[in-house]
Design an enzyme around this catalytic site. Sequence first.
Site, PDB file in Angstrom:
ATOM      1  N   CYS A   1       2.570 -35.413  26.492  1.00  0.00           N
ATOM      2  CA  CYS A   1       2.311 -34.204  27.309  1.00  0.00           C
ATOM      3  C   CYS A   1       1.567 -34.640  28.462  1.00  0.00           C
ATOM      4  CB  CYS A   1       1.721 -32.981  26.297  1.00  0.00           C
ATOM      5  SG  CYS A   1       2.652 -32.635  25.027  1.00  0.00           S
TER       6      CYS A   1
ATOM      7  N   GLY B   1       1.559 -34.079  31.874  1.00  0.00           N
ATOM      8  CA  GLY B   1       1.116 -33.384  33.212  1.00  0.00           C
ATOM      9  C   GLY B   1      -0.344 -33.008  33.002  1.00  0.00           C
TER      10      GLY B   1
ATOM     11  N   GLY C   1      -1.075 -35.852  34.569  1.00  0.00           N
ATOM     12  CA  GLY C   1      -1.094 -37.025  35.060  1.00  0.00           C
ATOM     13  C   GLY C   1      -2.537 -38.006  35.095  1.00  0.00           C
TER      14      GLY C   1
ATOM     15  N   LYS D   1      -4.759 -38.827  32.608  1.00  0.00           N
ATOM     16  CA  LYS D   1      -4.722 -39.915  31.430  1.00  0.00           C
ATOM     17  C   LYS D   1      -3.553 -40.764  31.651  1.00  0.00           C
ATOM     18  CE  LYS D   1      -7.138 -36.601  28.364  1.00  0.00           C
ATOM     19  NZ  LYS D   1      -7.026 -35.445  29.084  1.00  0.00           N
TER      20      LYS D   1
ATOM     21  N   GLU E   1       6.723 -35.067  30.145  1.00  0.00           N
ATOM     22  CA  GLU E   1       6.265 -33.853  30.621  1.00  0.00           C
ATOM     23  C   GLU E   1       7.493 -32.652  30.449  1.00  0.00           C
ATOM     24  OE1 GLU E   1       4.331 -30.568  31.055  1.00  0.00           O
ATOM     25  OE2 GLU E   1       3.156 -32.228  30.935  1.00  0.00           O
TER      26      GLU E   1
ATOM     27  N   CYS F   1      -8.616 -30.434  24.703  1.00  0.00           N
ATOM     28  CA  CYS F   1      -9.878 -30.054  25.484  1.00  0.00           C
ATOM     29  C   CYS F   1     -10.207 -28.510  24.828  1.00  0.00           C
ATOM     30  CB  CYS F   1      -9.526 -29.982  26.950  1.00  0.00           C
ATOM     31  SG  CYS F   1     -11.093 -29.741  27.881  1.00  0.00           S
TER      32      CYS F   1
END
Length: 494
Positions: free
Chosen positions: A295, A297, A299, A301, A320, A417
């Site tokens: 996943c 997006g 960008g 990481k 993505e 996160c």
Amino acid sequence: MSPAGAGPRRGNRPFEGKRRPDQPAAGRSVTRSRQVAFEVLRAVDDDDAYANLLLPHRISAARLSPSDAGLATELTYGTLRRRGTYDAIIAAASGRDVRDIDPPILDVLRLGAHQLLSMRTPSHAAVNESVEQAARIASRGASGFVNAILRKISRTELDDWLDDVTEGLSEERALAVRHSHPDWIVRALRDALAAEDRTGELEATLTANNESPAVSVVSLPGFDTPAELIESNRELLGPGRVSPRGLKLASGDPSWVPQVKAGRARVQDEGSQLVTLALLEAEPVRQGERWLDMCAGPGGKAALLAASATELHARLTANELVPARAGLVRTALAPLAAPVTITNEDGRAFAETHPGEFDRVLLDAPCTGLGALRRRPEARWRKQSSDVGELVKLQEELLEAALATVKPGGIVAYVTCSPHQAETTAVVRRAVRLSGAEVLDAAAIVTRASSTTDLDLGSRPLGDGSLVQLWPQRHGTDAMFLALLRRPTTGDSA
């Protein structure tokens, strides 16, 4: 008194008059900084805009000076962060449920309250600007209402207001009002800290979520080292805290750093850097490995992985689902000229089209974003506890797919996160139970990957390994969660 940060209520509201077409958006009594902040607050409420994306464009369009841009930024972010507290004070001062106040007028009051209570703006200036702004967007009655409420607010200090609006509340509810968090987020943070036996840090966590975070920069492998970046940008950059490739912006704008402007270094939270580097630290990288950012997006990481892949002779696929975000990934990776394949697929179906193809998979799963409330303060008002269940289902399906996409013996980094237990430990426990995956000692791996041995990672054992939760109050990072899972080799059973 209404709940702090309560959502809109249907029904008539006072002062719903609109600005006449011949009225300007702002006059001499409303500074351009305040007008920009007001416009961003309205866009956040009306259009689900993201303040961190919209504000720079509005600042540029208004041609604000650096000092005025700083003022607009503080007005915007400070008001968004403390909105729940200000709503409780506005409700007490007005005797009205804030949901009964016309939303544009409520934003005028919130901005005024922030200036009066947290910025120490002279009361006459804050009140007069607010009254003028109310008059330009609504009716004369609205400006009188704003004048009366803000004058009442200005006569009492913030600490006294907090004592007043939290009197008689439970400890949890009082913390929610004092620190401007919805109740369900306070409970989620308490539960996450309890997993480490650290509930005593709850108030420090809430406080940290209301502080402006330092801007972090990542030095991409294969380009300037952190030491070289500091040497060539002595006034702008200093050493980071936990990431070996991290730096802190000491002053100015990150675009003033030539390497950032050229794409050889990037703005990225040190927690995001560290969990990405931990995937590569888990075991030595072999030449020719295939990596997947499932996943990818927008960008950030993926850029760190792509630069690392070039240096370590590996190949990266960045996937993505959302086309617009896939475009952001392409833009992010373009300056690197790295061996990257960009795909646009649903990660949950990736195991069907790419079964057992990759040596390492990074799954930075969609989540509530509760770990980045410092940077995206509007998220606390936009997300609801009811959102968690749907996200958890998606996270479970993505992690199941990631473990099927990696080769037997390969490693998956599950990252969110968010510290919410349902999105973190619970998702990992389910995946381990269904797949028989081995839980690696993420705490030891992250410590090896870090630039410091004094990370103070809370104890989060699972199976024979451990999980990692980073915290803003403890590590100075976003609240990133990491689990490192190894897929069973052929013949292993769940």
